[in-house]
Design a protein around this motif. Structure first.
Motif, PDB file in Angstrom:
ATOM      1  N   GLN A   1       0.843  -1.191   0.000  1.00 56.93           N
ATOM      2  CA  GLN A   1       0.000   0.000   0.000  1.00 56.93           C
ATOM      3  C   GLN A   1       0.880   1.243   0.000  1.00 56.93           C
ATOM      4  O   GLN A   1       1.742   1.400   0.848  1.00 56.93           O
ATOM      5  N   VAL A   2       0.653   2.128  -0.958  1.00 58.88           N
ATOM      6  CA  VAL A   2       1.427   3.360  -1.055  1.00 58.88           C
ATOM      7  C   VAL A   2       0.908   4.351  -0.028  1.00 58.88           C
ATOM      8  O   VAL A   2      -0.301   4.585   0.074  1.00 58.88           O
ATOM      9  N   GLN A   3       1.828   4.929   0.715  1.00 62.09           N
ATOM     10  CA  GLN A   3       1.416   5.849   1.772  1.00 62.09           C
ATOM     11  C   GLN A   3       2.422   6.968   1.944  1.00 62.09           C
ATOM     12  O   GLN A   3       3.628   6.749   1.910  1.00 62.09           O
ATOM     13  N   LEU A   4       1.906   8.174   2.107  1.00 54.81           N
ATOM     14  CA  LEU A   4       2.699   9.333   2.498  1.00 54.81           C
ATOM     15  C   LEU A   4       2.211   9.771   3.863  1.00 54.81           C
ATOM     16  O   LEU A   4       1.000   9.963   4.057  1.00 54.81           O
ATOM     17  N   GLU A   5       3.111   9.916   4.795  1.00 55.45           N
ATOM     18  CA  GLU A   5       2.724  10.265   6.152  1.00 55.45           C
ATOM     19  C   GLU A   5       3.500  11.463   6.642  1.00 55.45           C
ATOM     20  O   GLU A   5       4.728  11.405   6.793  1.00 55.45           O
ATOM     21  N   GLU A   6       2.771  12.551   6.922  1.00 55.01           N
ATOM     22  CA  GLU A   6       3.391  13.764   7.437  1.00 55.01           C
ATOM     23  C   GLU A   6       3.529  13.703   8.949  1.00 55.01           C
ATOM     24  O   GLU A   6       2.731  13.062   9.633  1.00 55.01           O
ATOM     25  N   SER A   7       4.530  14.412   9.456  1.00 51.42           N
ATOM     26  CA  SER A   7       4.726  14.562  10.896  1.00 51.42           C
ATOM     27  C   SER A   7       5.458  15.873  11.143  1.00 51.42           C
ATOM     28  O   SER A   7       5.978  16.489  10.218  1.00 51.42           O
ATOM     29  N   GLY A   8       5.476  16.279  12.413  1.00 54.52           N
ATOM     30  CA  GLY A   8       6.220  17.466  12.801  1.00 54.52           C
ATOM     31  C   GLY A   8       5.383  18.709  13.032  1.00 54.52           C
ATOM     32  O   GLY A   8       5.916  19.739  13.439  1.00 54.52           O
ATOM     33  N   GLY A   9       4.093  18.615  12.766  1.00 56.86           N
ATOM     34  CA  GLY A   9       3.237  19.764  13.020  1.00 56.86           C
ATOM     35  C   GLY A   9       3.052  20.003  14.506  1.00 56.86           C
ATOM     36  O   GLY A   9       3.465  19.195  15.341  1.00 56.86           O
ATOM     37  N   GLY A  10       2.431  21.146  14.829  1.00 59.03           N
ATOM     38  CA  GLY A  10       2.183  21.456  16.227  1.00 59.03           C
ATOM     39  C   GLY A  10       1.852  22.912  16.417  1.00 59.03           C
ATOM     40  O   GLY A  10       1.557  23.635  15.456  1.00 59.03           O
TER      41      GLY A  10
ATOM     42  N   ALA B   1       7.587   8.295   3.031  1.00 59.86           N
ATOM     43  CA  ALA B   1       6.868   7.506   2.036  1.00 59.86           C
ATOM     44  C   ALA B   1       7.093   6.025   2.279  1.00 59.86           C
ATOM     45  O   ALA B   1       8.174   5.607   2.702  1.00 59.86           O
ATOM     46  N   SER B   2       6.080   5.248   2.000  1.00 56.00           N
ATOM     47  CA  SER B   2       6.196   3.796   2.112  1.00 56.00           C
ATOM     48  C   SER B   2       5.369   3.151   1.011  1.00 56.00           C
ATOM     49  O   SER B   2       4.481   3.773   0.435  1.00 56.00           O
ATOM     50  N   GLY B   3       5.670   1.926   0.729  1.00 55.53           N
ATOM     51  CA  GLY B   3       4.922   1.195  -0.288  1.00 55.53           C
ATOM     52  C   GLY B   3       5.530   1.279  -1.679  1.00 55.53           C
ATOM     53  O   GLY B   3       5.234   0.453  -2.537  1.00 55.53           O
ATOM     54  N   ARG B   4       6.313   2.288  -1.926  1.00 49.28           N
ATOM     55  CA  ARG B   4       7.042   2.421  -3.172  1.00 49.28           C
ATOM     56  C   ARG B   4       8.082   3.513  -3.003  1.00 49.28           C
ATOM     57  O   ARG B   4       8.003   4.305  -2.052  1.00 49.28           O
ATOM     58  N   THR B   5       9.042   3.569  -3.902  1.00 55.37           N
ATOM     59  CA  THR B   5      10.033   4.633  -3.852  1.00 55.37           C
ATOM     60  C   THR B   5       9.560   5.819  -4.679  1.00 55.37           C
ATOM     61  O   THR B   5       8.975   5.644  -5.751  1.00 55.37           O
ATOM     62  N   PHE B   6       9.802   7.012  -4.157  1.00 49.65           N
ATOM     63  CA  PHE B   6       9.417   8.236  -4.860  1.00 49.65           C
ATOM     64  C   PHE B   6      10.641   8.999  -5.337  1.00 49.65           C
ATOM     65  O   PHE B   6      10.576  10.198  -5.565  1.00 49.65           O
ATOM     66  N   ASN B   7      11.763   8.291  -5.477  1.00 53.73           N
ATOM     67  CA  ASN B   7      13.003   8.963  -5.839  1.00 53.73           C
ATOM     68  C   ASN B   7      12.965   9.603  -7.218  1.00 53.73           C
ATOM     69  O   ASN B   7      13.740  10.519  -7.487  1.00 53.73           O
ATOM     70  N   THR B   8      12.084   9.152  -8.098  1.00 52.12           N
ATOM     71  CA  THR B   8      11.996   9.750  -9.430  1.00 52.12           C
ATOM     72  C   THR B   8      10.789  10.667  -9.565  1.00 52.12           C
ATOM     73  O   THR B   8      10.461  11.123 -10.652  1.00 52.12           O
TER      74      THR B   8
END
Length: 122
Positions: free
Chosen positions: A1-10, A24-31
């Motif tokens: 499952q492709v997922q982008l997960e943000e963090s660091g807000g507040g 990012a997880s589930g695939r590489t977004f290097n390109t």
């Protein structure tokens, strides 16, 4: 499952700093180009910053230019947004996105995270 997960807000006082991350997880977004958008209550989602796949080129909204810095670590499949000199008008939900081109248009992006809230108090 492709997922982008943000963090660091507040919650931060005006003039302060925050660093957002987007893993990012589930695939590489290097390109892929990767970007940050934000949406304040009652407003449309707006472009913040974008970076090309190599990191060689960046682009910023005028409202954040000189205060925010976008960067990426392809080895970690992670995108960052360093936010300095924060203002109350920066208060919004911040989203990361990935797409084939480093566009300022949200319609060019296929993959989106769920967002992280940034609140700047005056």
């Amino acid at each position: 499952q492709v997922q982008l997960e943000e963090s660091g807000g507040g919650l931060v006082q005006a003039g302060g700093s925050l660093r957002l991350s987007c893993a990012a997880s589930g695939r590489t977004f290097n390109t892929y180009a990767r970007s940050w958008f934000r949406q304040a209550p009652g407003k449309e989602r707006e472009f913040v910053a974008t970076i090309t796949w190599s990191g060689a080129t960046t682009n910023y909204a005028d409202s954040v230019k000189g205060r925010f810095t976008i960067s990426r670590d392809n080895a970690k499949n992670t995108l960052y947004l360093q936010m300095n000199s924060l203002k109350p008008e920066d208060t919004a939900n911040y989203y990361c996105a990935a797409g084939s081109t480093a566009s300022i248009s949200e319609y060019e992006y296929v993959y989106w995270g769920q967002g992280t809230q940034v609140t700047v108090s005056s």
